[in-house]
Design a protein around this motif. Structure first.
Motif, PDB file in Angstrom:
ATOM      1  N   ASN A  84       5.608  -0.512   0.459  1.00  0.00           N
ATOM      2  CA  ASN A  84       5.263  -0.062   1.813  1.00  0.00           C
ATOM      3  C   ASN A  84       3.856  -0.484   2.221  1.00  0.00           C
ATOM      4  O   ASN A  84       3.427  -0.212   3.337  1.00  0.00           O
ATOM      5  N   THR A  85       3.143  -1.142   1.311  1.00  0.00           N
ATOM      6  CA  THR A  85       1.740  -1.482   1.599  1.00  0.00           C
ATOM      7  C   THR A  85       1.442  -2.932   1.240  1.00  0.00           C
ATOM      8  O   THR A  85       0.460  -3.231   0.560  1.00  0.00           O
TER       9      THR A  85
ATOM     10  N   LYS B 243       5.022  -2.597   6.007  1.00  0.00           N
ATOM     11  CA  LYS B 243       6.071  -1.960   5.202  1.00  0.00           C
ATOM     12  C   LYS B 243       7.208  -2.958   5.045  1.00  0.00           C
ATOM     13  O   LYS B 243       7.870  -3.314   6.021  1.00  0.00           O
TER      14      LYS B 243
END
Length: 560
Positions: free
Chosen positions: A31-32, A49
């Motif tokens: 997600n990062t 994401k």
């Protein structure tokens, strides 16, 4: 082990490009994901994401390359990585173009002889109704004797055993005026006092309305007498309070009272008590006597009575300010033996909190004065004298997500008086060294002395300045002002920095030096602070005549 993927286009991009990254339907779990894009002003970061449905392109932003070769990189190191999620490396796409988000505004040439704008106290602002007993809810016209059925009231025992007096207030006075046989044709019939606030007589002004130094409060006061739990009769009065402030430690309030209806069972009804409370360091006294009789006969009298009170700030110490709460107490007595008796109370019938602000030697040197603290004044910038600066302020006010200084959005700016803080803000946003240092755009038009200066918005002298949250001015929208051969002006994006996303907290522009020095911090704004008595930390709006009512998508010459 660190793995870094790098994508580099095989050609330079002249201006801007939209950048997209492709994500597959498998192996995209983090997600990062931290993508970095190399732009004309250095590396810019965008976190994405990756999880999603199917193969897809994801837009990560528009970036300025200005003749450089675009480059994107992605590492498998993330801020929350635990080593158990995959990160996907796939294609990157660039869409070159000049993605200018700035409206094409034709800005008139300046008029150096135009006067500075002056603060005119003509902005009426409706306020929440003052606190008091809850208003009545009438579903249909009712006879005076039944007005208080099922109504929330504030009741108190009178001096006569078994008799109580109950009071309610209602700011919807129209329902009591309709069909009332006793209502007067005007508020001041048979009252000799001149008005303090002339516009308060306008029918369109209702409830509680303020200008910076003038206040108007209209309401219905409903009083019911009962004995042993049974209603004797009711009286409804229209009450109007006019308040006038000034550059003084004292101010006046004038009250006008007239009847709407009085039950005949009450006999004559008399105003028994009018008082006004004021918080600490504030005194109140009746100025003279009542104008007009303060006794009314049922179905006969419709006259208005009026009187004036003077309030005084009793400790106007130099360099201090205070905000005062005020309360109004009204009580009536009835002549009928069945309803006789007075009510002893010091509880206000309605109250104003933090309503009036007085200062001594703060807003204005060697001056004491009072204003309505809940009224937010508006500074009107001179669009004739400083056209490029005024246009820039309007674009920033409308375009930035925070809309600083916008009355429409209810997002005022707040004055910052501390000179050191102002300089800190200015040095932060208009930094001439270090990361994203400000450099005057070579096409920006200078003033008559050849000066191009950094102009920031919101102002350095406001709590909303970008210098309060940013470490340099690179996080602002970057613009410059240029004069055309026909002497009109245009605002342009400064292509030496990244294009705006309009999520930035501020703007930074290359502006003619004189406009920068005078438009947003010169005699016009300082004069406004003085006349409106805007203290440190207090709110104000900004107005740009000729631009109000327009939208950023329009192409136009500002209206005269």
């Amino acid at each position: 082990m660190t793995v870094t993927g790098t994508w580099k286009l095989d050609q330079a991009v002249a201006n801007d490009a939209k950048v997209y990254v492709h994500l597959p339907d498998h192996g995209a779990q983090t997600n990062t994901a931290r993508y970095e894009v190399k732009t004309v002003s250095g590396w810019r970061e965008k976190t994405v994401k990756q999880p999603g449905t199917g193969n897809r392109w994801v837009y990560i932003g528009t970036f300025r390359f200005k003749g450089n070769v675009p480059e994107v990189r992605l590492t498998n190191i993330t801020t929350d990585g635990t080593g158990n999620q995959d990160i996907a490396y796939d294609a990157v796409a660039f869409e070159p173009g000049k993605w200018n988000t700035l409206p094409e505004i034709v800005i008139p040439k300046c008029n150096p002889d135009a006067p500075e704008t002056e603060f005119i106290d003509n902005d009426m602002q409706k306020q929440p109704s003052p606190l008091g007993p809850a208003p009545l809810v009438l579903k249909a016209p009712q006879a005076p004797s039944s007005l208080f059925l099922n109504a929330p009231e504030n009741c108190g025992e009178t001096s006569q055993k078994g008799v109580r007096q109950c009071t309610a207030i209602d700011h919807n006075i129209g329902k009591y005026q309709a069909g009332s046989a006793q209502a007067s044709s005007g508020w001041r019939q048979a009252a000799n006092d001149a008005p303090l606030v002339s516009w308060c007589n306008e029918p369109s002004v209702t409830g509680y309305t303020l200008k910076r130094r003038e206040g108007c409060h209209k309401l219905a006061v409903l009083t019911r007498w009962e004995k042993d739990g049974k209603t004797i009769g009711t009286a409804v009065f229209l009450v109007r309070e006019e308040t006038l402030l000034s550059n003084s430690a004292s101010f006046e309030q004038r009250m006008f009272i007239s009847p709407m209806s009085i039950s005949p069972e009450l006999g004559n009804v008399t105003l028994d008590y009018w008082d006004a409370l004021c918080t600490a360091n504030c005194s109140s006294s009746l100025s003279g006597s009542w104008s007009g009789l303060t006794t009314w006969t049922p179905a006969v009298d419709s006259h208005t009575a009026s009187a004036t009170r003077t309030f005084t700030w009793t400790k106007p110490t130099s360099g201090t300010s205070e905000e005062f709460d005020r309360g109004t107490i009204l009580k009536f007595s009835a002549a009928s033996p069945a309803a006789a008796g007075a009510v002893a109370t010091k509880t206000p019938s309605w109250s104003f909190f933090d309503e009036i602000q007085c200062d001594n030697n703060l807003a204005v040197a060697n001056s004491t004065g009072c204003v309505f603290a809940k009224h937010i004044p508006t500074w009107s910038a001179s669009t004739d004298k400083y056209p490029p600066a005024a246009a820039y302020y309007w674009v920033m006010r409308e375009g930035l997500a925070s809309h600083p200084g916008s009355k429409k959005h209810g997002t005022p700016m707040h004055r910052l008086k501390d000179i050191k803080e102002q300089r800190k803000n200015c040095n932060t946003i208009c930094n001439k060294t270090g990361t994203d240092a400000w450099v005057a755009h070579p096409e920006a038009t200078p003033d008559d002395k050849g000066r191009v200066q950094c102009d920031e918005f919101p102002f350095a002298a406001s709590e909303e300045s970008g210098g309060q949250t940013l470490t340099n001015g690179g996080g602002c929208v970057q613009l410059y002002a240029r004069q055309e051969p026909d002497d009109t002006w245009r605002l342009h994006e400064d292509e030496n920095y990244n294009p705006p996303t309009w999520t930035e907290p501020c703007g930074r522009a290359s502006m003619p030096g004189q406009d920068n020095m005078d438009a947003g911090r010169g005699p016009g704004l300082q004069g406004f602070y003085t006349k409106a008595r805007v203290l440190n930390g207090k709110p104000f709006y900004i107005e740009l005549p000729g631009y109000e009512g327009c939208t950023l998508t329009e192409v136009y010459v500002p209206r005269p």
